[in-house]
Scaffold this active site. Sequence first.
Site, PDB file in Angstrom:
ATOM      1  N   ASN A  47       0.642  -1.311   0.159  1.00  0.00           N
ATOM      2  CA  ASN A  47       0.025  -0.121   0.114  1.00  0.00           C
ATOM      3  C   ASN A  47       0.818   1.147  -0.252  1.00  0.00           C
ATOM      4  OD1 ASN A  47      -2.517  -1.494   0.166  1.00  0.00           O
ATOM      5  ND2 ASN A  47      -2.469  -1.528   2.321  1.00  0.00           N
ATOM      6  N   HIS A 133     -14.314  -1.269   6.086  1.00  0.00           N
ATOM      7  CA  HIS A 133     -13.171  -2.254   6.363  1.00  0.00           C
ATOM      8  C   HIS A 133     -13.645  -2.996   7.848  1.00  0.00           C
ATOM      9  CE1 HIS A 133      -9.228  -2.919   8.586  1.00  0.00           C
ATOM     10  NE2 HIS A 133      -8.836  -2.794   7.282  1.00  0.00           N
ATOM     11  N   GLU A 175     -16.024   4.533   3.720  1.00  0.00           N
ATOM     12  CA  GLU A 175     -14.625   4.712   3.256  1.00  0.00           C
ATOM     13  C   GLU A 175     -14.491   5.628   2.054  1.00  0.00           C
ATOM     14  OE1 GLU A 175     -12.002   1.358   2.961  1.00  0.00           O
ATOM     15  OE2 GLU A 175     -13.505   0.008   4.044  1.00  0.00           O
ATOM     16  N   SER A 179     -10.764  -0.246   0.234  1.00  0.00           N
ATOM     17  CA  SER A 179      -9.525  -1.015   0.358  1.00  0.00           C
ATOM     18  C   SER A 179      -9.499  -2.066  -0.589  1.00  0.00           C
ATOM     19  CB  SER A 179      -9.294  -1.444   1.858  1.00  0.00           C
ATOM     20  OG  SER A 179     -10.391  -2.337   2.434  1.00  0.00           O
ATOM     21  N   ASP A 204     -13.473   7.063   6.519  1.00  0.00           N
ATOM     22  CA  ASP A 204     -11.994   6.634   6.648  1.00  0.00           C
ATOM     23  C   ASP A 204     -11.469   6.663   5.246  1.00  0.00           C
ATOM     24  OD1 ASP A 204     -10.010   4.923   6.663  1.00  0.00           O
ATOM     25  OD2 ASP A 204     -10.435   3.299   7.834  1.00  0.00           O
ATOM     26  N   HIS A 207      -6.995   5.061   2.182  1.00  0.00           N
ATOM     27  CA  HIS A 207      -6.557   4.806   0.718  1.00  0.00           C
ATOM     28  C   HIS A 207      -6.585   6.010  -0.214  1.00  0.00           C
ATOM     29  CE1 HIS A 207      -6.013   0.687   1.737  1.00  0.00           C
ATOM     30  NE2 HIS A 207      -7.054   0.739   2.444  1.00  0.00           N
ATOM     31  N   LYS A 236      -0.185   3.992   4.481  1.00  0.00           N
ATOM     32  CA  LYS A 236      -0.268   3.808   2.885  1.00  0.00           C
ATOM     33  C   LYS A 236       0.568   4.805   2.293  1.00  0.00           C
ATOM     34  CE  LYS A 236      -3.896   1.255   4.454  1.00  0.00           C
ATOM     35  NZ  LYS A 236      -3.975   1.021   5.832  1.00  0.00           N
TER      36      LYS A 236
END
Length: 383
Positions: A47, A133, A175, A179, A204, A207, A236
Site C-alpha cells: 500500500n 473495513h 470509506e 480497500s 475513513d 486509501h 499507505k
Amino acid sequence: MSWPHRIEQALTDRRSSGQYRQRHLSQQADARSLRVAGQDYLNFSANDYLGLSHDTRIISAWQEGAARYGVGAGGSAHVTGYRAPQAALESELADWLGYDRGLLFISGFAANQAVITAMMAKNDRIFADKLCHASLLEAASLNPATLRRFAHNQPSALAQLLTLPASGETLVITEGIFSMDGDRAPLAELHQLSQAQGGWLLVDDAHGVGVCGEQGRGSCWQQGVKPELLIVTFGKAFGVSGAAVLCNEETAEYLLQFARHLIYSTAMPPAQVCALQAALGCIRQGDGLREQLSANIHYFRQQAAGLSWSLAPSDSAIQPLMVGDEQAALTLSQRLRERGCWVSAIRPPTVPPGTSRLRITLSAAHRTEDINRLLEALHAANR
C-alpha cells in the site's frame, strides 16, 4: 468441547475452505520489490502508493527524532507521552485538512475502534456501507448502538434507512476509497443525506489521503465534502504507520476524555512523528509522484484489457482482478509468483463469497518495465 479441539476444528475448517492465511517472512521489501526466501519479486501487493517508505528524507527525520527524543513515547499521551512533535503534527494535519483539531492514534484500526466506541450509545444507530473495513464494522457491531448496513455506494439505500424512526443519534460510515474494490464513495450525496436527518458522517480515507485531491488532501477534499469525522492513516501513501482523527474542537475534547484506545495506549513515539512530519511535507509537494501513479494506473488498465478476468471499475492504486473461486485465486497468485510477481489473493471472509480476487496495487515507484512484466505474467497465465 475442549479448547484444543475447538482450535483444531477451526483451523481444519479454515484450511478446507481455501481461506487459510499464511505469513511470509520477507528479507527486504519496498514499494517496488521484495525478497522472500532468497527470491526476488516485483511487489504488487504493498500500500506504499507514493513509494515514500524508503524516502531518505523521511528516514533521516526518524533517525534525527530518535537521537533527540529516544525511540519510545514512554507512556500514554495523557500521562507523559505527549511531546512537541505530536502537538505540532496534530496542528499541521488540522490546518492542512481544514479542521479545528487533529488527534494522533497508533493505528487506523485503533482510531476507527476508538471513535465509534466512544461516540455511540444505546438507542443510537449506525448506517455503514456493506464493504466498510473490518475495523469499522467490528466496532459498529460490538457497541450498544444499532448497526444497519446499506448496499455498497448506494445513496438511495441509505436514504431509505434514514427514514426509519430513531430516538438517538445517527452516524453514517463509509470509506473514501474502498480497500478491496478500489472504488470511490459518493461522499457528497452521503453527507447531504446524513445532514438532512441530523446525522454525522464518518469517512475513513486510508486509501485516499496522499494520493488524490489538492496537495494529496484526499477523497473528501477532492469531492468538496467536510465530514464531521475524518480518519486518515499513515501506513499507505505516507509510507509510515499510525493514524489521525480530524474533527471540531468540542469533539476532540470529548475524545480526549472518552476514547479508551487513546487514553490507555502508549502514545506514538516522537521519532515516528518526526518521520510523519517529513512525509507530510513530501506529500504536499508530491504532485509529480501522484502524476506518475496516475500514469501507471492508466497504463496498466489499458494493457490489461484483453484478459479473461475482469478488472473492477477502479481508477485508484487498488486494481482488483476478479477471479471468483478461492482456489482459482490462489492458483493464479502462485503462477504470477513463479514469474517473479508478488500479488496476493484476497478471499472470504475479507471479501464476500464468490468474489475472490487478486488485489493488484500500483505505486509511483513502479516502472513501465515492472508493469510490463506483470502484464506478461497475467497474459501467460490467461493462456
